[in-house]
Write a protein that holds these residues in place. Structure first.
Motif, PDB file in Angstrom:
ATOM      1  N   SER A 199     -35.313 -16.940 -16.534  1.00 55.16           N
ATOM      2  CA  SER A 199     -36.517 -17.176 -17.328  1.00 55.16           C
ATOM      3  C   SER A 199     -37.450 -15.990 -17.108  1.00 55.16           C
ATOM      4  N   PRO A 200     -38.430 -15.761 -17.968  1.00 57.53           N
ATOM      5  CA  PRO A 200     -39.375 -14.660 -17.741  1.00 57.53           C
ATOM      6  C   PRO A 200     -40.054 -14.760 -16.380  1.00 57.53           C
ATOM      7  N   GLN A 201     -40.384 -15.974 -15.931  1.00 61.11           N
ATOM      8  CA  GLN A 201     -41.023 -16.156 -14.626  1.00 61.11           C
ATOM      9  C   GLN A 201     -40.076 -15.765 -13.498  1.00 61.11           C
ATOM     10  N   GLU A 202     -38.810 -16.206 -13.574  1.00 64.42           N
ATOM     11  CA  GLU A 202     -37.834 -15.862 -12.543  1.00 64.42           C
ATOM     12  C   GLU A 202     -37.561 -14.352 -12.529  1.00 64.42           C
ATOM     13  N   ASN A 203     -37.551 -13.756 -13.699  1.00 64.11           N
ATOM     14  CA  ASN A 203     -37.274 -12.332 -13.809  1.00 64.11           C
ATOM     15  C   ASN A 203     -38.413 -11.487 -13.238  1.00 64.11           C
ATOM     16  N   SER A 204     -39.638 -12.006 -13.287  1.00 59.05           N
ATOM     17  CA  SER A 204     -40.795 -11.230 -12.839  1.00 59.05           C
ATOM     18  C   SER A 204     -40.969 -11.237 -11.322  1.00 59.05           C
ATOM     19  N   SER A 205     -40.318 -12.156 -10.622  1.00 56.00           N
ATOM     20  CA  SER A 205     -40.457 -12.229  -9.162  1.00 56.00           C
ATOM     21  C   SER A 205     -39.098 -12.463  -8.534  1.00 56.00           C
ATOM     22  N   ARG A 206     -38.798 -11.700  -7.506  1.00 50.95           N
ATOM     23  CA  ARG A 206     -37.532 -11.887  -6.795  1.00 50.95           C
ATOM     24  C   ARG A 206     -37.691 -12.825  -5.610  1.00 50.95           C
ATOM     25  N   GLY A 207     -38.922 -13.165  -5.257  1.00 50.86           N
ATOM     26  CA  GLY A 207     -39.160 -13.980  -4.075  1.00 50.86           C
ATOM     27  C   GLY A 207     -39.468 -15.413  -4.395  1.00 50.86           C
ATOM     28  N   ARG A 266      -9.422  -8.581  -7.152  1.00 49.76           N
ATOM     29  CA  ARG A 266      -9.150  -7.188  -6.758  1.00 49.76           C
ATOM     30  C   ARG A 266     -10.345  -6.532  -6.067  1.00 49.76           C
ATOM     31  N   GLY A 267     -11.523  -7.111  -6.224  1.00 49.74           N
ATOM     32  CA  GLY A 267     -12.722  -6.491  -5.664  1.00 49.74           C
ATOM     33  C   GLY A 267     -13.249  -5.378  -6.547  1.00 49.74           C
ATOM     34  N   ASP A 268     -12.912  -5.443  -7.807  1.00 44.55           N
ATOM     35  CA  ASP A 268     -13.308  -4.413  -8.769  1.00 44.55           C
ATOM     36  C   ASP A 268     -14.156  -5.087  -9.850  1.00 44.55           C
ATOM     37  N   ILE A 269     -15.345  -5.532  -9.451  1.00 41.46           N
ATOM     38  CA  ILE A 269     -16.143  -6.323 -10.382  1.00 41.46           C
ATOM     39  C   ILE A 269     -17.024  -5.451 -11.268  1.00 41.46           C
ATOM     40  N   SER A 270     -17.001  -5.784 -12.513  1.00 39.00           N
ATOM     41  CA  SER A 270     -17.987  -5.257 -13.447  1.00 39.00           C
ATOM     42  C   SER A 270     -18.530  -6.499 -14.138  1.00 39.00           C
ATOM     43  N   ALA A 271     -19.831  -6.603 -14.183  1.00 36.31           N
ATOM     44  CA  ALA A 271     -20.437  -7.838 -14.650  1.00 36.31           C
ATOM     45  C   ALA A 271     -21.782  -7.551 -15.286  1.00 36.31           C
ATOM     46  N   VAL A 272     -22.391  -8.581 -15.797  1.00 36.95           N
ATOM     47  CA  VAL A 272     -23.745  -8.473 -16.315  1.00 36.95           C
ATOM     48  C   VAL A 272     -24.685  -8.575 -15.119  1.00 36.95           C
ATOM     49  N   GLU A 273     -25.519  -7.571 -14.931  1.00 38.87           N
ATOM     50  CA  GLU A 273     -26.439  -7.539 -13.796  1.00 38.87           C
ATOM     51  C   GLU A 273     -27.804  -8.065 -14.245  1.00 38.87           C
ATOM     52  N   LEU A 274     -28.171  -9.234 -13.745  1.00 38.14           N
ATOM     53  CA  LEU A 274     -29.475  -9.815 -14.084  1.00 38.14           C
ATOM     54  C   LEU A 274     -30.557  -9.344 -13.126  1.00 38.14           C
TER      55      LEU A 274
END
Length: 183
Positions: free
Chosen positions: A158-166, A117-125
């Motif tokens: 992981s904490p490392q992945e969460n700390s950097s988006r690049g 439907r294009g009506d997404i509600s989800a867990v946002e990481l």
């Protein structure tokens, strides 16, 4: 890792000054071949359902005004869950992508019936961040990828992945917890 389902849309934005025309290029055949599936990325005045270069008049709205797009995948299985990943493989520039696959958005546990439907509600990481390529860095590709989540599994960073988006590897990075087979 196995990629159980992939539907991808490539949205190209130009990081040139909004009044210049030096970014008027065509999609390369490689970029055009990247798109698969029937994923729709819907902004207020733009529906992206194929690889495209975003029109000049829309670029500034995406970068400065609009929030996250609506995402729709009519072919999603209503009984399954999905993960959405939006990345910029050209960060900080296509010539020197030292921060490649910059993560602009990551949603997990998207219910298939809502995705239809294009009506997404989800867990946002990773919260949505607008595409804002640095001035003078040319075209940037923004990729929206949908992955079918294996039953009973959820994604986390992981904490490392969460700390950097690049500097993310899309396949072995944040999605490494999934067993994968590329379609």
């Amino acid at each position: 890792m196995h990629l159980f389902y992939a539907s991808v849309v490539l949205c190209v934005l130009c990081a040139c000054h909004m009044t210049t025309s030096t970014c008027d290029e065509l999609l390369s055949s490689e970029d055009a071949e990247f798109c698969k599936g029937k994923l729709k990325v819907i902004y207020p005045d733009l529906v992206v359902d194929k690889c495209m270069i975003v029109p000049q008049r829309i670029r500034e709205k995406i970068s400065k005004e609009w929030g996250p797009p609506q995402i729709q995948l009519p072919s999603a299985d209503e009984k399954k869950k999905y993960t959405l990943l939006m990345v910029d493989p050209d960060a900080p520039s296509r010539q020197k992508p030292s921060r490649a696959y910059w993560r602009h958005w990551l949603l997990v546990d998207i219910k298939g019936e809502a995705l239809q439907r294009g009506d997404i509600s989800a867990v946002e990481l990773s919260a949505y961040t607008r595409p804002t390529p640095p001035q003078g860095t040319g075209f940037h590709r923004y990729q929206f990828l949908i992955f079918e989540q294996p039953e009973g599994q959820s994604l986390s960073l992981s904490p490392q992945e969460n700390s950097s988006r690049g500097q993310n590897d899309v396949i072995s990075g944040p999605l490494q917890s999934f067993p994968v087979s590329l379609l």
